[in-house]
Design a protein around this motif. Structure first.
Motif, PDB file in Angstrom:
ATOM      1  N   GLU A 119       0.833  -1.200   0.000  1.00  0.00           N
ATOM      2  CA  GLU A 119       0.000   0.000   0.000  1.00  0.00           C
ATOM      3  C   GLU A 119       0.873   1.259   0.000  1.00  0.00           C
ATOM      4  O   GLU A 119       0.570   2.229  -0.699  1.00  0.00           O
ATOM      5  CB  GLU A 119      -0.909   0.002   1.227  1.00  0.00           C
ATOM      6  N   ALA A 120       1.981   1.235   0.775  1.00  0.00           N
ATOM      7  CA  ALA A 120       2.888   2.380   0.822  1.00  0.00           C
ATOM      8  C   ALA A 120       3.528   2.618  -0.544  1.00  0.00           C
ATOM      9  O   ALA A 120       3.681   3.764  -0.977  1.00  0.00           O
ATOM     10  CB  ALA A 120       3.960   2.158   1.884  1.00  0.00           C
ATOM     11  N   ILE A 121       3.894   1.545  -1.231  1.00  0.00           N
ATOM     12  CA  ILE A 121       4.453   1.676  -2.582  1.00  0.00           C
ATOM     13  C   ILE A 121       3.440   2.333  -3.511  1.00  0.00           C
ATOM     14  O   ILE A 121       3.778   3.250  -4.282  1.00  0.00           O
ATOM     15  CB  ILE A 121       4.875   0.297  -3.128  1.00  0.00           C
ATOM     16  N   ASP A 122       2.189   1.877  -3.446  1.00  0.00           N
ATOM     17  CA  ASP A 122       1.136   2.464  -4.284  1.00  0.00           C
ATOM     18  C   ASP A 122       0.956   3.955  -3.984  1.00  0.00           C
ATOM     19  O   ASP A 122       0.766   4.768  -4.911  1.00  0.00           O
ATOM     20  CB  ASP A 122      -0.190   1.728  -4.061  1.00  0.00           C
ATOM     21  N   LEU A 123       1.010   4.316  -2.714  1.00  0.00           N
ATOM     22  CA  LEU A 123       0.829   5.720  -2.333  1.00  0.00           C
ATOM     23  C   LEU A 123       1.963   6.588  -2.879  1.00  0.00           C
ATOM     24  O   LEU A 123       1.725   7.715  -3.350  1.00  0.00           O
ATOM     25  CB  LEU A 123       0.750   5.845  -0.806  1.00  0.00           C
ATOM     26  N   TRP A 124       3.205   6.086  -2.817  1.00  0.00           N
ATOM     27  CA  TRP A 124       4.324   6.849  -3.356  1.00  0.00           C
ATOM     28  C   TRP A 124       4.222   6.999  -4.872  1.00  0.00           C
ATOM     29  O   TRP A 124       4.505   8.060  -5.427  1.00  0.00           O
ATOM     30  CB  TRP A 124       5.647   6.186  -2.974  1.00  0.00           C
ATOM     31  N   MET A 125       3.799   5.950  -5.543  1.00  0.00           N
ATOM     32  CA  MET A 125       3.650   6.034  -6.994  1.00  0.00           C
ATOM     33  C   MET A 125       2.519   6.991  -7.359  1.00  0.00           C
ATOM     34  O   MET A 125       2.627   7.753  -8.333  1.00  0.00           O
ATOM     35  CB  MET A 125       3.414   4.636  -7.570  1.00  0.00           C
ATOM     36  N   GLU A 126       1.440   6.984  -6.571  1.00  0.00           N
ATOM     37  CA  GLU A 126       0.344   7.929  -6.813  1.00  0.00           C
ATOM     38  C   GLU A 126       0.821   9.361  -6.591  1.00  0.00           C
ATOM     39  O   GLU A 126       0.489  10.265  -7.371  1.00  0.00           O
ATOM     40  CB  GLU A 126      -0.812   7.611  -5.873  1.00  0.00           C
ATOM     41  N   ALA A 135       2.468  14.470  -9.036  1.00  0.00           N
ATOM     42  CA  ALA A 135       3.483  15.517  -9.113  1.00  0.00           C
ATOM     43  C   ALA A 135       3.901  15.797 -10.549  1.00  0.00           C
ATOM     44  O   ALA A 135       4.494  16.847 -10.838  1.00  0.00           O
ATOM     45  CB  ALA A 135       4.711  15.128  -8.295  1.00  0.00           C
ATOM     46  N   GLY A 136       3.590  14.865 -11.463  1.00  0.00           N
ATOM     47  CA  GLY A 136       3.883  15.110 -12.871  1.00  0.00           C
ATOM     48  C   GLY A 136       4.746  14.075 -13.558  1.00  0.00           C
ATOM     49  O   GLY A 136       5.134  14.256 -14.716  1.00  0.00           O
ATOM     50  N   LEU A 137       5.050  12.954 -12.879  1.00  0.00           N
ATOM     51  CA  LEU A 137       5.856  11.910 -13.501  1.00  0.00           C
ATOM     52  C   LEU A 137       4.955  10.910 -14.215  1.00  0.00           C
ATOM     53  O   LEU A 137       3.955  10.457 -13.659  1.00  0.00           O
ATOM     54  CB  LEU A 137       6.701  11.179 -12.458  1.00  0.00           C
ATOM     55  N   PHE A 138       5.309  10.570 -15.440  1.00  0.00           N
ATOM     56  CA  PHE A 138       4.564   9.573 -16.198  1.00  0.00           C
ATOM     57  C   PHE A 138       5.006   8.197 -15.730  1.00  0.00           C
ATOM     58  O   PHE A 138       6.174   7.816 -15.874  1.00  0.00           O
ATOM     59  CB  PHE A 138       4.822   9.736 -17.693  1.00  0.00           C
ATOM     60  N   MET A 139       4.085   7.427 -15.137  1.00  0.00           N
ATOM     61  CA  MET A 139       4.439   6.146 -14.533  1.00  0.00           C
ATOM     62  C   MET A 139       4.919   5.130 -15.568  1.00  0.00           C
ATOM     63  O   MET A 139       5.589   4.156 -15.230  1.00  0.00           O
ATOM     64  CB  MET A 139       3.250   5.575 -13.756  1.00  0.00           C
ATOM     65  N   GLY A 140       4.604   5.371 -16.840  1.00  0.00           N
ATOM     66  CA  GLY A 140       5.103   4.473 -17.880  1.00  0.00           C
ATOM     67  C   GLY A 140       6.612   4.549 -18.035  1.00  0.00           C
ATOM     68  O   GLY A 140       7.239   3.637 -18.596  1.00  0.00           O
ATOM     69  N   GLY A 192      12.765   1.167  -1.962  1.00  0.00           N
ATOM     70  CA  GLY A 192      11.808   0.659  -0.998  1.00  0.00           C
ATOM     71  C   GLY A 192      12.305  -0.655  -0.411  1.00  0.00           C
ATOM     72  O   GLY A 192      12.661  -1.567  -1.157  1.00  0.00           O
ATOM     73  N   ASN A 193      12.366  -0.736   0.906  1.00  0.00           N
ATOM     74  CA  ASN A 193      12.823  -1.953   1.582  1.00  0.00           C
ATOM     75  C   ASN A 193      11.739  -2.490   2.502  1.00  0.00           C
ATOM     76  O   ASN A 193      11.143  -1.739   3.283  1.00  0.00           O
ATOM     77  CB  ASN A 193      14.081  -1.667   2.417  1.00  0.00           C
ATOM     78  N   SER A 238       8.736  -1.501   7.077  1.00  0.00           N
ATOM     79  CA  SER A 238       8.529  -0.942   5.744  1.00  0.00           C
ATOM     80  C   SER A 238       9.259   0.388   5.693  1.00  0.00           C
ATOM     81  O   SER A 238       9.029   1.268   6.517  1.00  0.00           O
ATOM     82  CB  SER A 238       7.035  -0.726   5.481  1.00  0.00           C
ATOM     83  N   ASP A 239      10.156   0.523   4.721  1.00  0.00           N
ATOM     84  CA  ASP A 239      11.025   1.699   4.655  1.00  0.00           C
ATOM     85  C   ASP A 239      11.177   2.112   3.194  1.00  0.00           C
ATOM     86  O   ASP A 239      11.830   1.424   2.410  1.00  0.00           O
ATOM     87  CB  ASP A 239      12.380   1.349   5.271  1.00  0.00           C
ATOM     88  N   LEU A 240      10.564   3.235   2.816  1.00  0.00           N
ATOM     89  CA  LEU A 240      10.692   3.758   1.457  1.00  0.00           C
ATOM     90  C   LEU A 240      11.318   5.143   1.529  1.00  0.00           C
ATOM     91  O   LEU A 240      10.821   6.013   2.258  1.00  0.00           O
ATOM     92  CB  LEU A 240       9.336   3.842   0.759  1.00  0.00           C
ATOM     93  N   THR A 241      12.420   5.350   0.821  1.00  0.00           N
ATOM     94  CA  THR A 241      13.119   6.628   0.871  1.00  0.00           C
ATOM     95  C   THR A 241      13.432   7.113  -0.541  1.00  0.00           C
ATOM     96  O   THR A 241      13.758   6.319  -1.426  1.00  0.00           O
ATOM     97  CB  THR A 241      14.429   6.522   1.673  1.00  0.00           C
TER      98      THR A 241
END
Length: 284
Positions: A57-64, A69-74, A110-111, A126-129
């Protein structure tokens, strides 16, 4: 640590962390490889006793967040790795790592870590930096990384090393580090040497610029005045040391000169013929 350690037993909310970081390992790459700097703002989320679903869920939140913010996830590539690590005296730590690469630039890591606790339940984390400056570069799509590292007037002249050195030494001096022979003090002196050389004037405006930047993310114990004085004095000391070295190498017999004094005082104590020697040296 105090945030996590003060949490009631069994209650560990996800915490958002923003902290300035200094890493000198890539110092020689500054100005040569895009994305490298000796200091940056580390942003991330941490959660102790997190299960795998909460980490996902944390990974999904960071990607969202990055998408908004303007990054194309592709253009985002996720590179997984599973391995074991040893922290201190603890063996058998299982680490699940996910690297976030955007068009070849690593934005963060992400670790999800499982840490054995002997007879107690395994500790999960869970550690995402992420590097804030790298995200800003990717979002703004600046042609060069140095354009997010400081004033554009310096970036356009490719003064990456000067910008990086002022940026990191301002954080160090503002945090209470003083020039010296100890580990931190010697590193501060080494970075000041990269300001531009003996003929380069000290730039208090750059100190102010970076002091304001770091102050957005931490409470610096030294105010701007003390921070500026520390760096100005070290620039003067290094200039005095170099001038004294030039005079000694020229064979000139000179009395003891205190390199810790302000440069104006140091120069005033020199014999008249020393000025010609210094002028010839620094006009080369």
């Amino acid at each position: 640590d105090h945030i996590f350690n003060s949490a009631p037993a069994g209650e560990h909310a996800r915490e958002i962390v923003l902290q300035p970081v200094i890493r000198l390992q890539g110092q020689d790459l500054v100005g040569k490889v895009e994305g490298f700097t000796t200091s940056f703002v580390n942003i991330g989320s941490e959660k102790l006793m997190s299960n795998a679903d909460e980490h996902s869920e944390a990974i999904d939140l960071w990607m969202e967040f990055m998408s908004k913010a303007g990054l194309f996830m592709g253009d985002l590539a996720l590179k997984p790795k599973i391995g074991q690590a040893t922290w201190g005296t603890i063996d058998g730590i299982q680490a699940y790592t996910l690297r976030f690469n955007y068009r070849g630039l690593e934005l963060g890591v992400g670790n999800y870590t499982l840490i054995p606790q002997g007879d107690s339940p395994t500790l999960s984390q869970s550690d995402l930096t992420f590097g804030l400056e790298r995200i800003l570069w990717a979002v703004n799509k600046n042609p060069h990384f140095n354009e997010v590292m400081g004033p554009f007037s310096y970036a356009m002249r490719d003064e990456d090393i000067k910008m990086d050195s002022y940026r990191t030494t301002t954080l160090m001096a503002g945090s209470g580090v003083k020039p010296g022979t100890d580990e931190k003090g010697s590193k501060l002196r080494s970075l000041v040497q990269r300001f531009g050389g003996v003929s380069e004037e000290f730039n208090p405006d750059l100190v102010k610029y970076y002091y304001d930047w770091w102050s957005q993310f931490t409470n610096l114990p030294n105010d701007i005045g003390v921070t500026t004085d520390i760096l100005r004095a070290e620039v003067g000391r290094q200039r005095n040391v170099q001038m004294r070295s030039v005079l000694i190498d020229s064979g000139m017999q000179i009395k003891y000169l205190d390199t810790q004094t302000p440069t104006e005082t140091f120069v005033a104590d020199l014999p008249d013929k020393a000025y010609d020697v210094l002028r010839k040296e620094f006009e080369k």
